[in-house]
Design an enzyme around this catalytic site. Structure first.
Site, mmCIF file in Angstrom:
data_model
loop_
_atom_site.group_PDB
_atom_site.id
_atom_site.type_symbol
_atom_site.label_atom_id
_atom_site.label_comp_id
_atom_site.label_asym_id
_atom_site.label_seq_id
_atom_site.Cartn_x
_atom_site.Cartn_y
_atom_site.Cartn_z
ATOM 1 N N ARG A 1 -15.875 -17.947 -7.929
ATOM 2 C CA ARG A 1 -15.840 -16.328 -8.722
ATOM 3 C C ARG A 1 -16.657 -15.887 -8.568
ATOM 4 O O ARG A 1 -16.921 -14.605 -7.973
ATOM 5 C CB ARG A 1 -14.850 -17.079 -9.890
ATOM 6 C CG ARG A 1 -14.434 -15.649 -10.542
ATOM 7 C CD ARG A 1 -13.324 -14.683 -9.190
ATOM 8 N NE ARG A 1 -12.470 -15.419 -9.108
ATOM 9 C CZ ARG A 1 -11.067 -14.866 -8.537
ATOM 10 N NH1 ARG A 1 -11.495 -13.084 -8.221
ATOM 11 N NH2 ARG A 1 -10.257 -15.124 -7.890
ATOM 12 N N ASN B 1 1.277 3.371 -2.620
ATOM 13 C CA ASN B 1 0.706 3.969 -3.384
ATOM 14 C C ASN B 1 -0.422 4.465 -3.039
ATOM 15 O O ASN B 1 -0.865 5.700 -3.316
ATOM 16 C CB ASN B 1 0.089 3.053 -4.229
ATOM 17 C CG ASN B 1 1.645 3.075 -6.090
ATOM 18 O OD1 ASN B 1 1.582 4.257 -6.254
ATOM 19 N ND2 ASN B 1 1.978 2.205 -6.131
ATOM 20 N N GLY C 1 0.983 -1.142 -0.161
ATOM 21 C CA GLY C 1 -0.013 -0.383 0.382
ATOM 22 C C GLY C 1 0.638 1.591 0.235
ATOM 23 O O GLY C 1 0.363 2.443 0.362
ATOM 24 N N HIS D 1 0.401 1.141 -13.171
ATOM 25 C CA HIS D 1 0.817 0.221 -13.893
ATOM 26 C C HIS D 1 2.108 0.401 -13.544
ATOM 27 O O HIS D 1 3.078 1.293 -14.060
ATOM 28 C CB HIS D 1 0.615 0.006 -15.044
ATOM 29 C CG HIS D 1 1.439 -1.767 -15.653
ATOM 30 N ND1 HIS D 1 1.304 -2.414 -15.059
ATOM 31 C CD2 HIS D 1 2.545 -1.834 -16.033
ATOM 32 C CE1 HIS D 1 1.757 -3.639 -14.925
ATOM 33 N NE2 HIS D 1 2.976 -2.987 -16.420
ATOM 34 N N GLU E 1 5.453 6.474 -10.210
ATOM 35 C CA GLU E 1 4.182 6.132 -9.353
ATOM 36 C C GLU E 1 3.703 6.872 -8.115
ATOM 37 O O GLU E 1 2.394 7.176 -8.143
ATOM 38 C CB GLU E 1 4.145 4.540 -8.571
ATOM 39 C CG GLU E 1 4.756 3.797 -9.944
ATOM 40 C CD GLU E 1 4.685 2.168 -9.163
ATOM 41 O OE1 GLU E 1 3.295 1.898 -8.465
ATOM 42 O OE2 GLU E 1 5.562 1.598 -9.409
ATOM 43 N N GLN F 1 10.131 8.467 -8.281
ATOM 44 C CA GLN F 1 10.133 8.700 -9.480
ATOM 45 C C GLN F 1 8.866 9.116 -9.987
ATOM 46 O O GLN F 1 8.702 10.747 -10.383
ATOM 47 C CB GLN F 1 11.238 8.491 -10.101
ATOM 48 C CG GLN F 1 12.687 8.652 -9.078
ATOM 49 C CD GLN F 1 14.186 8.591 -9.803
ATOM 50 O OE1 GLN F 1 13.984 8.041 -11.029
ATOM 51 N NE2 GLN F 1 14.892 8.325 -9.471
ATOM 52 N N ASP G 1 -4.327 -3.861 -18.967
ATOM 53 C CA ASP G 1 -3.070 -2.593 -19.236
ATOM 54 C C ASP G 1 -4.092 -2.032 -20.300
ATOM 55 O O ASP G 1 -3.012 -1.329 -20.415
ATOM 56 C CB ASP G 1 -1.790 -3.087 -19.097
ATOM 57 C CG ASP G 1 -2.010 -3.745 -17.467
ATOM 58 O OD1 ASP G 1 -2.585 -3.742 -16.710
ATOM 59 O OD2 ASP G 1 -0.910 -4.268 -17.593
HETATM 60 C C1 GAR Z 1 3.001 -0.783 -7.810
HETATM 61 O O1 GAR Z 1 4.207 -1.447 -8.365
HETATM 62 C C2 GAR Z 1 2.347 -0.954 -8.737
HETATM 63 O O2 GAR Z 1 2.352 -0.324 -9.917
HETATM 64 C C3 GAR Z 1 2.355 -2.013 -8.929
HETATM 65 O O3 GAR Z 1 2.047 -3.333 -7.511
HETATM 66 C C4 GAR Z 1 2.881 -2.273 -6.652
HETATM 67 C C5 GAR Z 1 2.127 -2.620 -5.367
HETATM 68 O O4 GAR Z 1 2.392 -1.382 -4.132
HETATM 69 N N1 GAR Z 1 0.677 -3.028 -9.502
HETATM 70 C C6 GAR Z 1 1.280 -3.391 -10.987
HETATM 71 O O5 GAR Z 1 1.676 -4.558 -11.048
HETATM 72 C C7 GAR Z 1 -0.600 -4.150 -11.627
HETATM 73 N N2 GAR Z 1 -0.522 -4.607 -12.319
HETATM 74 P P1 GAR Z 1 1.920 -0.630 -3.324
HETATM 75 O O6 GAR Z 1 0.911 -2.123 -2.983
HETATM 76 O O7 GAR Z 1 2.873 -0.897 -2.476
HETATM 77 O O8 GAR Z 1 1.139 0.520 -3.548
#
Ligand code: GAR
Length: 208
Positions: free
Chosen positions: A66, A14, A12, A110, A181, A179, A151
């Site tokens: 599902r 992001n 988490g 992504h 995300e 840098q 994507d």
């Molecule tokens: C992030 O790097 C995000 O871009 C990636 O998972 C990570 C989650 O990190 N998402 C993907 O690869 C989706 N295809 P976080 O839980 O620390 O935010």
């Protein structure tokens, strides 16, 4: 006020960047109404709780099929009445009915410059492993709307990051997060919250 629901599966960071940007005022007109994880142990749920945001878990493991999971998952999302759904490291396939219902109201971060290193099988560290294996010199991140493909939806923002000599996948992953995300995801939410993002003919136009 834009009601945002964030979907997470893991650490988490992001989500943290979004929370911090809302708290600091870098994102305006926005309230995070809930965080939903498919994994009850996701540290992201703790981050939500620490900031007074409601955290919920809906796991496929709790359902016989599902279809049953998808139904409960959509119900949980709908109850939070989101204007925008943010996939911040969410590793579960979004039910097609939900994509239809929330057309151009679901965004995803992504960790590559789409259309490189994306699609089925490219997630998390695997993206950075593939980039290093190919020897590319520039990588980055993309925020895009979610459509029925993997994507493939309209691109909102992208930011490039340089690969450095001696990078490991973990080092590259961290640099792309720091840098790119953690900057472009809050920025995209702020643009949407302030009515600056339009999708026309499958492409995004941003007005300043
Ligand atoms: C992030 O790097 C995000 O871009 C990636 O998972 C990570 C989650 O990190 N998402 C993907 O690869 C989706 N295809 P976080 O839980 O620390 O935010």
């Amino acid at each position: 006020m834009l009601n945002v629901v964030v979907l997470v599966s893991g650490g988490g960071t992001n989500l943290q960047a979004i929370i911090d940007a809302v708290e600091s005022g870098a994102i305006t007109n926005t309230k995070i109404t809930g965080v939903i994880s498919n994994n009850k142990n996701a540290y992201a749920l703790e981050r939500a709780e620490n900031h007074g945001v409601r955290g919920l878990c809906v796991s496929p493991k709790g359902y016989a099929s599902r279809e049953e999971f998808n139904e409960k998952f959509m119900e949980t999302v709908d109850e939070l009445k989101p204007d925008l759904i943010v996939l911040a490291g969410f590793l579960v396939v979004i039910p097609p009915a939900m994509i239809e219902k929330y057309r151009n109201r679901i965004i995803n971060i992504h960790p590559s410059l789409i259309p490189s290193f994306c699609g089925t099988g490219f997630y998390g560290l695997k993206v950075h492993e593939a980039a290093l294996a190919r020897g590319v010199k520039v990588v980055g991140a993309t925020v895009h709307f979610v459509d029925e493909g993997t994507d493939t939806g309209p691109i909102i923002l992208q930011k490039a990051v340089e690969v450095q000599q001696g990078d490991t996948p973990e080092m590259l992953q961290r640099r792309v997060m720091e840098q790119a995300e953690w900057k472009i995801l809050p920025q995209a939410i702020n643009l949407i919250a302030n009515g600056k993002v339009r999708v026309e003919n499958g492409k995004v136009n941003i007005t300043e």
